[in-house]
Design a protein around this motif. Sequence first.
Motif, PDB file in Angstrom:
ATOM      1  N   THR A  50       4.326  -6.622  -4.168  1.00  0.00           N
ATOM      2  CA  THR A  50       4.461  -6.158  -2.786  1.00  0.00           C
ATOM      3  C   THR A  50       5.029  -4.738  -2.731  1.00  0.00           C
ATOM      4  O   THR A  50       4.586  -3.918  -1.934  1.00  0.00           O
TER       5      THR A  50
ATOM      6  N   GLY B  78       2.333  -2.422  -3.784  1.00  0.00           N
ATOM      7  CA  GLY B  78       1.338  -2.324  -2.717  1.00  0.00           C
ATOM      8  C   GLY B  78       1.755  -1.329  -1.656  1.00  0.00           C
ATOM      9  O   GLY B  78       1.005  -0.428  -1.281  1.00  0.00           O
ATOM     10  N   ALA B  79       2.983  -1.480  -1.189  1.00  0.00           N
ATOM     11  CA  ALA B  79       3.494  -0.577  -0.150  1.00  0.00           C
ATOM     12  C   ALA B  79       3.428   0.874  -0.625  1.00  0.00           C
ATOM     13  O   ALA B  79       3.055   1.770   0.143  1.00  0.00           O
TER      14      ALA B  79
ATOM     15  N   TRP C 140      -0.232   2.316  -1.368  1.00  0.00           N
ATOM     16  CA  TRP C 140      -0.961   2.629  -0.142  1.00  0.00           C
ATOM     17  C   TRP C 140      -0.745   4.074   0.297  1.00  0.00           C
ATOM     18  O   TRP C 140      -1.559   4.636   1.025  1.00  0.00           O
TER      19      TRP C 140
ATOM     20  N   TYR D 195      12.817  -4.679   6.800  1.00  0.00           N
ATOM     21  CA  TYR D 195      12.580  -4.322   8.195  1.00  0.00           C
ATOM     22  C   TYR D 195      13.452  -5.110   9.156  1.00  0.00           C
ATOM     23  O   TYR D 195      13.335  -4.970  10.359  1.00  0.00           O
TER      24      TYR D 195
ATOM     25  N   GLN E 256     -11.250 -11.569   2.414  1.00  0.00           N
ATOM     26  CA  GLN E 256     -10.966 -10.480   1.471  1.00  0.00           C
ATOM     27  C   GLN E 256     -12.097  -9.447   1.373  1.00  0.00           C
ATOM     28  O   GLN E 256     -11.853  -8.245   1.447  1.00  0.00           O
TER      29      GLN E 256
ATOM     30  N   ARG F 268     -11.639  -5.505   2.494  1.00  0.00           N
ATOM     31  CA  ARG F 268     -11.714  -4.373   1.572  1.00  0.00           C
ATOM     32  C   ARG F 268     -12.549  -3.222   2.157  1.00  0.00           C
ATOM     33  O   ARG F 268     -12.469  -2.090   1.677  1.00  0.00           O
TER      34      ARG F 268
ATOM     35  N   THR G  78     -10.611   0.263   3.736  1.00  0.00           N
ATOM     36  CA  THR G  78     -10.345   1.487   2.968  1.00  0.00           C
ATOM     37  C   THR G  78     -11.631   2.291   2.773  1.00  0.00           C
ATOM     38  O   THR G  78     -11.631   3.518   2.877  1.00  0.00           O
TER      39      THR G  78
ATOM     40  N   ARG H 269       3.134   1.778   8.271  1.00  0.00           N
ATOM     41  CA  ARG H 269       2.316   2.124   7.105  1.00  0.00           C
ATOM     42  C   ARG H 269       2.768   1.402   5.838  1.00  0.00           C
ATOM     43  O   ARG H 269       1.948   0.965   5.037  1.00  0.00           O
ATOM     44  N   THR H 270       4.080   1.307   5.654  1.00  0.00           N
ATOM     45  CA  THR H 270       4.553   0.680   4.415  1.00  0.00           C
ATOM     46  C   THR H 270       4.340  -0.828   4.449  1.00  0.00           C
ATOM     47  O   THR H 270       3.954  -1.430   3.444  1.00  0.00           O
ATOM     48  N   ILE H 271       4.567  -1.436   5.603  1.00  0.00           N
ATOM     49  CA  ILE H 271       4.381  -2.887   5.676  1.00  0.00           C
ATOM     50  C   ILE H 271       2.900  -3.232   5.521  1.00  0.00           C
ATOM     51  O   ILE H 271       2.541  -4.171   4.792  1.00  0.00           O
TER      52      ILE H 271
ATOM     53  N   GLY I 257       0.708  -1.447   3.956  1.00  0.00           N
ATOM     54  CA  GLY I 257       0.348  -1.187   2.562  1.00  0.00           C
ATOM     55  C   GLY I 257       0.664  -2.376   1.680  1.00  0.00           C
ATOM     56  O   GLY I 257      -0.187  -2.859   0.915  1.00  0.00           O
ATOM     57  N   ALA I 258       1.878  -2.876   1.815  1.00  0.00           N
ATOM     58  CA  ALA I 258       2.287  -4.029   0.993  1.00  0.00           C
ATOM     59  C   ALA I 258       1.339  -5.211   1.211  1.00  0.00           C
ATOM     60  O   ALA I 258       0.962  -5.904   0.264  1.00  0.00           O
TER      61      ALA I 258
ATOM     62  N   ASN J 152      -1.843  -5.072   2.762  1.00  0.00           N
ATOM     63  CA  ASN J 152      -3.237  -4.754   2.433  1.00  0.00           C
ATOM     64  C   ASN J 152      -3.504  -4.923   0.943  1.00  0.00           C
ATOM     65  O   ASN J 152      -4.600  -5.287   0.538  1.00  0.00           O
ATOM     66  N   TRP J 153      -2.495  -4.645   0.154  1.00  0.00           N
ATOM     67  CA  TRP J 153      -2.665  -4.729  -1.298  1.00  0.00           C
ATOM     68  C   TRP J 153      -2.996  -6.142  -1.762  1.00  0.00           C
ATOM     69  O   TRP J 153      -3.561  -6.342  -2.837  1.00  0.00           O
TER      70      TRP J 153
ATOM     71  N   VAL K  52      -6.364  -6.588  -2.784  1.00  0.00           N
ATOM     72  CA  VAL K  52      -6.730  -6.025  -4.090  1.00  0.00           C
ATOM     73  C   VAL K  52      -6.395  -7.021  -5.214  1.00  0.00           C
ATOM     74  O   VAL K  52      -7.194  -7.229  -6.118  1.00  0.00           O
ATOM     75  N   TRP K  53      -5.204  -7.635  -5.152  1.00  0.00           N
ATOM     76  CA  TRP K  53      -4.788  -8.474  -6.292  1.00  0.00           C
ATOM     77  C   TRP K  53      -5.066  -9.961  -6.124  1.00  0.00           C
ATOM     78  O   TRP K  53      -5.122 -10.710  -7.106  1.00  0.00           O
TER      79      TRP K  53
END
Lengths: 224, 224
Positions: A180, A183-184, A187, A218, B116, B120, B123, B179-181, B183-184, B186-187, B190-191
Amino acid sequence: MSTDPLPADRVPMTALPQARQSHARREEVLAAAAECFMRRGYEATSMDDVADALGATKGRVYHHFPSKPDLFFEVYRRAMEILMQGAAPAMADAGTAERRLFGLAKAHTLAMMESQTFQRSLTLGVDLYRFGSPSDEHKVVLEDLMRLRFTYEDLFRKVFAEGQADGSLKVPDPSLAMRTILGALNWVAVWYSPRPGEDRPHRDKLAEQIVETVLGGYLAPRSG
Amino acid sequence: MSTDPLPADRVPMTALPQARQSHARREEVLAAAAECFMRRGYEATSMDDVADALGATKGRVYHHFPSKPDLFFEVYRRAMEILMQGAAPAMADAGTAERRLFGLAKAHTLAMMESQTFQRSLTLGVDLYRFGSPSDEHKVVLEDLMRLRFTYEDLFRKVFAEGQADGSLKVPDPSLAMRTILGALNWVAVWYSPRPGEDRPHRDKLAEQIVETVLGGYLAPRSG
């Protein structure tokens, strides 16, 4: 064939300027390739695209890299080298695991900003590994590259385990924490674009804001 | 041309089975396309690839979508619809902003797992918008799609602002937090790959673990 410059102490002085020139040209090819792979993906990028992006002939690209996979692998390897080099000073911090995590995360974020085109290759590499149909030879290389990635991710797992031990980190599951947090931060390479005139101190500050946000979470502290 | 089924009250009963069949076939094309785009990227995916993935003719793909961009746009639009639909119940929670954030984040994470291949595309769409050279007509569509994304992201910004007001969230910068949340989370697309026999309760639990990790951060509470 690719030719990395030999270490300076093994190269006669008269040969140095040419070796340096060759190294610089190889770096230009790599940078152009990283940009092409980011913009169009791995499959759609051709050696012609890379040559066009350079304003050079395809021969110049092939002079340094025998094939598109070799070129891509070197972009991926370079991205991992940048991450590993950024991580080294953070891992050497003798303070709490929290300090090491902050250092690791900040170096990672700066890498996403400053070597963005290279770092975007990491997802492409994972997709290639999962979904591509590489030759046996290339499969071996891809497996090596995935191991590089695991080695890097293990630094985060290690720091999380240390943070459980020294009480500075709160981590129910080190693997989930690693995924996680990365990921953050990964991104950032998707959304970041530098502002005009942006310099290292700006990026330093933005990277610290990002890392503080991510590490701190958060939620407001519970009262009582 | 693409033909969404008409609302049932406007369709004569005798026509329904055919409309339903057409709808189901269109959904198959969309799902195959989402998978191809994820595996090979936007540029490298052709209408032939989508047909091959379906085991169908290219004519069947063109029957539902006039061009590759149209097909991609629909994949992207569908991904956003899934996210917006998942967000709606979370936004309707009348409790604290923290509860709404938890609900939003959990729905987002489940979408990354359960749709998923579609997710994807988000992006890819951003890269196409930033780096592609679409026709004027397609540029207008891409701008609409980016607005859909902003609308969704605004839900997170709104909840962060509410959390500052009601004291349940700790957010120095709502945009950076969003953005950070994301990102974590959205990743995860990917995994994540589903384990054999995995069902909704498993995914629910994993999504909750991910969201708790991300929202709570990684630092141990300070004593004193």
